[in-house]
Design a protein around this motif. Structure first.
Motif, PDB file in Angstrom:
ATOM      1  N   THR A   1       8.229  -6.518  18.907  1.00 30.78           N
ATOM      2  CA  THR A   1       7.971  -7.923  18.598  1.00 30.78           C
ATOM      3  C   THR A   1       7.606  -8.083  17.132  1.00 30.78           C
TER       4      THR A   1
ATOM      5  N   CYS B   1       0.800  -4.870  12.727  1.00 29.55           N
ATOM      6  CA  CYS B   1       0.404  -6.146  13.295  1.00 29.55           C
ATOM      7  C   CYS B   1      -0.527  -6.888  12.329  1.00 29.55           C
TER       8      CYS B   1
ATOM      9  N   SER C   1       2.039  -9.607  28.535  1.00 31.81           N
ATOM     10  CA  SER C   1       0.884  -9.802  27.667  1.00 31.81           C
ATOM     11  C   SER C   1      -0.275 -10.439  28.420  1.00 31.81           C
TER      12      SER C   1
ATOM     13  N   GLY D   1       4.008  -7.193  23.146  1.00 32.23           N
ATOM     14  CA  GLY D   1       4.633  -6.161  22.325  1.00 32.23           C
ATOM     15  C   GLY D   1       5.064  -4.942  23.113  1.00 32.23           C
TER      16      GLY D   1
ATOM     17  N   SER E   1       5.273 -11.596  20.486  1.00 34.35           N
ATOM     18  CA  SER E   1       3.954 -10.986  20.465  1.00 34.35           C
ATOM     19  C   SER E   1       3.009 -11.850  21.282  1.00 34.35           C
TER      20      SER E   1
END
Length: 426
Positions: free
Chosen positions: A13, A86, A265, A365, A409
């Motif tokens: 991502t 990130c 996520s 991710g 993400s």
């Protein structure tokens, strides 16, 4: 193919986020999944983002994968390589940001590496070396409860020092705001003092432009997509980028087929997005504990989706609250629980594709990485942006034929992200 800028992304991502940023700022960009097979014909581009899954693996494995990718990029002309991390700097005291940064620097001949996760467009800023997420210090933001890499220190000089062998310095906002000359002087002073990497402050896009210009004079930098923005604009200003007009239209040509969303996520943003999606499309919430118990929950999910998908998009989510994740990690172990969810969501995604899904949105991710690996997709063309940091992706060279994907993400996108993503893919 000779490229101007290479990048190694620590998850898929994040790679899409960076590729999107480079494209929007004037670079023709392709995202590969790992180092491409020599038989894969890549388009003529200015930048290549090599997607890896090395954010949460053992540091030695991350270093090995990243240095191999760097060698591949250098052979294709990349004078500068960005290690894309990130924008919330999530990592443990064992790495992997420090070890990979030092390894890439050593491979390129050493020198001081400029490091910044700042990306003001997505609310990530750095001041006096401290990272802020949407105005909150990192350790007071939702990232303090990250299921894999909880972040309890906003001082990135300290965070990076704990996972690095060399000394870490700071390029503060006063130097950055004063322009490239002041940044160069600060970097020279740090280099003389034996510093091997420096966290750089950035509050505004103009700060990123200054940092990008200075980073481009070195072989390696480390940062989020904000630093990619600075590098891209510096390359465009330098006149080295082809004047050929490019468009994202090819990347979003219709592909037909069915649509689905798979979410793994556990971020607050994704949990809100699921609540909104449930109002307009069928949504199945998987029981993470049952996923750990065996394959029955996966089989039931595939059957549930198969009964409904011909009528419109469906959503299958293994997302859970931070409290549930914490409990499962305590009971089964962090690695085992994370692996079970990644495996489940990737199997479900692959089965949905086998049933005709050609427009697929994946949230998370690690979830995205597992799904793309199982689908064996080698590369993507970058399409238009759905939300900051999340473009539409068109597959290149995969066995299933053309597909459109969005790899999100966990913390990215507005509340209606899933609806907006599926609408843009039609």
């Amino acid at each position: 193919m000779t490229i101007l800028l290479g990048s190694i992304a620590d998850d898929y991502t994040g790679a899409s986020d960076l590729a999107n940023t480079l494209t929007r700022n004037g670079l023709r960009t392709v995202q590969t999944v790992g180092i491409p097979d020599p038989s894969l014909a890549l388009p003529d581009v200015d930048a290549v983002v090599v997607s890896l899954k090395i954010r949460s693996v053992a540091a030695a494995d991350a270093v090995a994968a990243a240095t191999q990718a760097e060698r591949w990029l250098r052979k294709r002309g990349a004078a500068h390589v960005l290690y894309k991390i990130c924008s919330t700097f999530d990592s443990t005291d064992a790495g992997n940001i420090g070890p990979v940064t030092e390894a890439l620097s050593a491979t390129a001949g050493g020198g001081l590496v400029l490091v910044t996760p700042a990306f003001p467009e997505t609310g990530r800023t750095v001041y006096l070396g401290h990272l802020f997420v949407g105005g909150q210090p990192l350790n007071e933001s939702p990232l303090k409860d990250h299921p894999l890499n909880p972040m309890h220190d906003a001082n990135l000089v300290r965070v990076l020092a704990r996972q690095s062998r060399g000394a870490i310095g700071l390029v503060d906002l006063a130097a950055v705001a004063a322009g490239p000359g002041a940044v160069k002087a600060r970097l020279d002073a740090l280099r003389t003092a034996g510093v091997t990497a420096a966290i750089a402050d950035a509050i505004f896009e103009r700060d990123l432009e200054t940092l990008g210009e200075m980073a481009l004079e070195t072989p390696v930098s480390t940062g989020a997509s904000g630093l990619g923005l600075g590098l891209a604009r510096a390359l465009v200003r330098s006149g080295r980028v082809s004047s050929a007009v490019t468009t994202t239209a090819d990347a979003i040509r219709p592909v037909g087929g069915l649509s689905a969303v798979v979410a793994g996520s556990c971020s607050k943003a994704t949990l809100r997005q699921l609540d909104v999606a449930e109002r307009s499309m069928p949504l199945l919430r998987l029981d993470p504990e049952k996923l750990l118990a065996g394959p029955d929950e996966i089989s039931a999910a595939i059957s549930w989706a198969g009964d409904r998908i011909s009528a419109g998009p469906v959503v299958v989510a293994a997302s859970a609250s931070p409290e549930t994740v914490s409990r499962l990690q305590s009971q089964y172990g962090r690695e085992a629980s994370g692996h079970a969810i990644e495996t489940a969501t990737s199997v479900i995604a692959a089965e949905l594709v086998a049933r005709g899904v050609r427009r697929l949105v994946v949230a998370g991710g690690e979830t995205s990485g597992a799904a793309v690996d199982r689908l064996a997709i080698p590369a993507f063309l970058i399409g238009p942006e759905i939300a900051p940091g999340v473009p539409v992706l068109r597959t290149v060279g995969n066995a299933q034929g053309d597909m459109l994907l969005a790899l999100k993400s966990g913390n990215f996108g507005g509340d209606d992200f899933f609806i907006a993503a599926l609408a843009m893919m039609h």
